[in-house]
Scaffold this active site. Structure first.
Site, PDB file in Angstrom:
ATOM      1  N   LEU A  17       0.824  -1.216   0.000  1.00  0.00           N
ATOM      2  CA  LEU A  17       0.000   0.000   0.000  1.00  0.00           C
ATOM      3  C   LEU A  17       0.855   1.263   0.000  1.00  0.00           C
ATOM      4  CD1 LEU A  17      -2.527  -1.042   2.800  1.00  0.00           C
ATOM      5  CD2 LEU A  17      -3.015  -0.872   0.340  1.00  0.00           C
ATOM      6  N   ASP A  60       2.354  -6.273   2.434  1.00  0.00           N
ATOM      7  CA  ASP A  60       2.902  -5.408   3.484  1.00  0.00           C
ATOM      8  C   ASP A  60       3.307  -6.157   4.753  1.00  0.00           C
ATOM      9  OD1 ASP A  60       2.834  -2.652   2.492  1.00  0.00           O
ATOM     10  OD2 ASP A  60       0.673  -2.955   2.312  1.00  0.00           O
ATOM     11  N   GLU A  65       5.653  -4.620  12.732  1.00  0.00           N
ATOM     12  CA  GLU A  65       5.335  -3.782  13.890  1.00  0.00           C
ATOM     13  C   GLU A  65       3.848  -3.428  13.957  1.00  0.00           C
ATOM     14  OE1 GLU A  65       7.197   0.136  15.679  1.00  0.00           O
ATOM     15  OE2 GLU A  65       6.228   0.576  13.798  1.00  0.00           O
ATOM     16  N   ASP A  66       3.224  -3.346  12.788  1.00  0.00           N
ATOM     17  CA  ASP A  66       1.827  -2.905  12.773  1.00  0.00           C
ATOM     18  C   ASP A  66       0.861  -3.932  13.350  1.00  0.00           C
ATOM     19  OD1 ASP A  66       2.357  -0.390  11.684  1.00  0.00           O
ATOM     20  OD2 ASP A  66       2.530  -1.237   9.674  1.00  0.00           O
ATOM     21  N   ARG A  85      -4.667  -5.746   5.225  1.00  0.00           N
ATOM     22  CA  ARG A  85      -3.607  -6.174   6.127  1.00  0.00           C
ATOM     23  C   ARG A  85      -4.134  -7.023   7.299  1.00  0.00           C
ATOM     24  NH1 ARG A  85       1.065  -2.198   7.514  1.00  0.00           N
ATOM     25  NH2 ARG A  85       1.813  -4.253   8.100  1.00  0.00           N
ATOM     26  N   ARG A 131      -5.322   5.213  10.113  1.00  0.00           N
ATOM     27  CA  ARG A 131      -5.347   3.765  10.390  1.00  0.00           C
ATOM     28  C   ARG A 131      -5.894   3.399  11.773  1.00  0.00           C
ATOM     29  NH1 ARG A 131      -1.618   1.034   6.867  1.00  0.00           N
ATOM     30  NH2 ARG A 131      -2.076   1.891   4.805  1.00  0.00           N
ATOM     31  N   HIS A 159       1.470   6.937   9.778  1.00  0.00           N
ATOM     32  CA  HIS A 159       1.372   6.529  11.183  1.00  0.00           C
ATOM     33  C   HIS A 159       2.013   7.576  12.083  1.00  0.00           C
ATOM     34  CE1 HIS A 159       1.387   2.159   9.647  1.00  0.00           C
ATOM     35  NE2 HIS A 159       0.213   2.334  10.215  1.00  0.00           N
ATOM     36  N   CYS A 244       9.193  -0.070  11.723  1.00  0.00           N
ATOM     37  CA  CYS A 244       8.089  -0.981  11.379  1.00  0.00           C
ATOM     38  C   CYS A 244       8.560  -2.374  10.973  1.00  0.00           C
ATOM     39  CB  CYS A 244       7.225  -0.377  10.294  1.00  0.00           C
ATOM     40  SG  CYS A 244       8.135   0.040   8.842  1.00  0.00           S
TER      41      CYS A 244
HETATM   42  N1  LIG Z   1       4.694   1.087  11.076  1.00  0.00           N
HETATM   43  C1  LIG Z   1       4.901   1.464   9.839  1.00  0.00           C
HETATM   44  O1  LIG Z   1       5.483   2.500   9.563  1.00  0.00           O
HETATM   45  N2  LIG Z   1       4.417   0.684   8.871  1.00  0.00           N
HETATM   46  C2  LIG Z   1       4.560   0.935   7.490  1.00  0.00           C
HETATM   47  C3  LIG Z   1       3.468   0.288   6.721  1.00  0.00           C
HETATM   48  C4  LIG Z   1       3.569   0.560   5.251  1.00  0.00           C
HETATM   49  C5  LIG Z   1       2.540  -0.143   4.406  1.00  0.00           C
HETATM   50  N3  LIG Z   1       2.804   0.094   3.028  1.00  0.00           N
HETATM   51  C6  LIG Z   1       1.139   0.299   4.746  1.00  0.00           C
HETATM   52  O2  LIG Z   1       0.640   1.213   4.087  1.00  0.00           O
HETATM   53  O3  LIG Z   1       0.506  -0.269   5.623  1.00  0.00           O
END
Ligand SMILES: NC(=O)NCCC[C@H](N)C(=O)O
Length: 251
Positions: A17, A60, A65-66, A85, A131, A159, A244
């Protein structure tokens, strides 16, 4: 030895994404090499890593971390703000549970991405924006009763931790044009580059940071810290940063 969870990049990484920046082609080979160097930097500074089983169908998923927020002996399993995700969470939950953490899940209508959560001692800042929603923040507050959970706005970047992270002394650092409200933090110090705002505390005053922020690295060195620099260009093209790519378990 501290442990970090990591997750091998999906072969579909290039389809990840992109929200706030223009899409650029991602070199998946190079990304894999950069990921290995990131992992080597953790090992080289005394960290053990545990791999969350890869999930190739989620582009992704490397941004592990997410999937969670760990505080004390609790791992809150996130409910991703981006539908695509959501399947990433299950294996991440199993892996952190096997490390001995108690599991609490964010449930509907809450959404929360780990990248929106910045912990500084017992203060936990949570970015409310694209998010992470108010219900997600309320559930996090319930899960971490002993912490001071504070919602802060995030509109300009993906984020909260795309905008700010913190130095070992608790000073919040950020690239001002991308910080929605620097006054929301107890102490704030501007840095000269966007990715200079992203540091992972490796211990012993070492800061893991991206090669794209040389002037910020210099600033941190002047402050007495030791930057440990990795090139993560391919992940930056997908709005990823050093934080992340791992979940640090500091217990
Ligand atoms: N904790 C973060 O900085 N995560 C990056 C996530 C990038 C991923 N392309 C997203 O849009 O979810």
């Amino acid at each position: 030895m501290p442990t970090a969870l990591i997750r091998r990049p999906s072969p579909r990484l290039a389809e990840g994404l992109v929200t706030h920046i223009e899409r650029q082609p991602v070199d998946v080979e190079l990304a894999l090499q950069q990921w290995q160097e990131y992992v080597d930097a953790l090992h080289g500074t005394g960290w053990t890593t545990v791999e969350v089983p890869a999930i190739d169908e989620c582009p992704d998923s490397v941004f592990v971390e997410d999937t969670m927020v760990v505080y004390g002996d609790v791992a809150v399993i996130a409910r991703a703000g981006a539908d695509e995700r959501r399947p990433e969470a299950a294996a991440a939950e199993e892996t952190v549970a096997a490390q001995g953490y108690r599991i609490v899940r964010i449930t509907e209508p809450g959404t929360l991405d780990g990248g929106d959560v910045l912990k500084i001692g017992s203060t936990i800042y949570v970015g409310q924006g694209g998010r992470t929603n108010a219900a997600g923040i309320e559930q996090l507050r319930e899960a971490f009763k002993s912490a001071d959970v504070r919602a802060v706005p995030v509109q300009k970047v993906l984020h909260l931790k795309s905008a700010v992270t913190a130095l070992p002394d608790g000073t919040v650092i950020g690239y001002e044009p991308l910080v929605d409200d620097s006054e929301a933090f107890d102490s704030f110090r501007p840095v000269p580059e966007e990715s200079g705002a992203h540091v992972v505390l490796l211990g012993a005053d070492r800061l893991l940071m991206a090669g794209s922020a040389p002037r910020s690295a210099e600033l941190f060195a002047e402050l007495g810290y030791t930057p440990v620099v990795v090139d993560i260009s391919e992940f930056e093209k997908l709005e990823g940063c050093v934080t992340c790519l791992s979940v640090r378990l500091r217990r």
